[in-house]
Design an enzyme around this catalytic site. Sequence first.
Site, PDB file in Angstrom:
ATOM      1  NE  ARG A 205      -3.142  -8.167   4.962  1.00 35.64           N
ATOM      2  CZ  ARG A 205      -2.347  -7.129   4.744  1.00 35.64           C
ATOM      3  NH1 ARG A 205      -2.738  -6.168   3.903  1.00 35.64           N
ATOM      4  NH2 ARG A 205      -1.164  -7.035   5.339  1.00 35.64           N
TER       5      ARG A 205
ATOM      6  CD  GLN B 130       1.471  -9.574   5.821  1.00 42.47           C
ATOM      7  OE1 GLN B 130       0.283  -9.291   5.872  1.00 42.47           O
ATOM      8  NE2 GLN B 130       2.135  -9.720   4.676  1.00 42.47           N
TER       9      GLN B 130
ATOM     10  CD  GLN C  96      -3.243   0.484   2.033  1.00 45.72           C
ATOM     11  OE1 GLN C  96      -3.301  -0.650   2.505  1.00 45.72           O
ATOM     12  NE2 GLN C  96      -4.116   1.424   2.335  1.00 45.72           N
TER      13      GLN C  96
ATOM     14  CB  SER D 175       2.291  -5.015   3.809  1.00 40.91           C
ATOM     15  OG  SER D 175       1.126  -4.965   4.616  1.00 40.91           O
ATOM     16  CG  LEU D 176      -1.046  -4.898  -0.517  1.00 42.48           C
ATOM     17  CD1 LEU D 176      -1.445  -5.487  -1.864  1.00 42.48           C
ATOM     18  CD2 LEU D 176      -1.676  -3.547  -0.341  1.00 42.48           C
TER      19      LEU D 176
ATOM     20  CG  HIS E  11       2.168  -4.449   9.375  1.00 39.88           C
ATOM     21  ND1 HIS E  11       1.974  -5.776   9.056  1.00 39.88           N
ATOM     22  CD2 HIS E  11       1.990  -3.762   8.210  1.00 39.88           C
ATOM     23  CE1 HIS E  11       1.713  -5.891   7.759  1.00 39.88           C
ATOM     24  NE2 HIS E  11       1.706  -4.683   7.234  1.00 39.88           N
TER      25      HIS E  11
END
Length: 313
Positions: A119, A252, A10, A94-95, A203
């Site tokens: 998510r 994660q 992102q 991440s994503l 996170h």
Amino acid sequence: MAVAFTFPGQGSQAVGMGKDLADAFPESRNIFEEVDEALGENLSKLIWEGPEERLTLTANAQPALMAVSLAAIRALESRGLSLRDKVAYVAGHSLGEYSALAAAGFVSVADAARLLRIRGNAMQAAVPAGEGAMAAIIGLEQADVDDACAEAAKGSVCQIANDNGGGQLVISGAGAAVELAARLCMEKGAKRALMLQVSAPFHSALMAPAAEVMREALAEVTKNAPFVPVVSNVSVTPSSDPDAIARRLVEQVTGRVRWRETVEWFGANGIATVYEVGAGKVLSGLARRINRDMATGAVGTPADVDAALAALA
């Protein structure tokens, strides 16, 4: 020389991304159509036409970035590239780990889109608006940032969320604690401490409700052993075991994105070239700062596809 593919997270989104891939490659256009069908909406129109403020929403940006990355993968494959034969490892920020996993066959593109929508919504809903914060800390050792976070937390939540490399760490948690930790980092010698314009404290332990949502969601989808090993954000180890991968995806949500260590792991395990597949060139820039000997490339446009195919032939 061994090659790894990485997939952006992102912040790399931009209105219009992937449109030239969809125009040039029917296989890329099919990805956008598949994502639209999976979500039951015309996300492609939002990706290509905006408005930017809607595209930037977490629940939209996450599946959108995955769609662009997979569109680039399909363009490469349509011209004869075999990930199984040419790519030693994949990883995503991440994503982007979901993009990497979809590219390697762990889940279908449709399931990846649905998981990322879930998510994004779950992460947004985990903490009331305005209660969390994130800040980028530039030019301070990780141990000092950890100390600042511990000092600022005082029973609250404040922790390192991203170790991006190149002297950049991102902290996340309760708003007041993050603001205090940022000030403490400056006192400890940081070059800069910048509060980030984000919608939630990603996170961090505050994302625990979203982690439970993802545990349930991942249990519902068909998972396959990826045909290219995926290096996990939280463990910095490759895995092809579907159950282990799913556990790490849950971890994660609240855990640290260890990107500096991921790039270092690539270098220590024979990777000479890292391609960033999808929107933007954020990860390419980080890789060059982390390992100056690492060759980098980006695959986000038809011209990039041609260049990558020539280099990987």
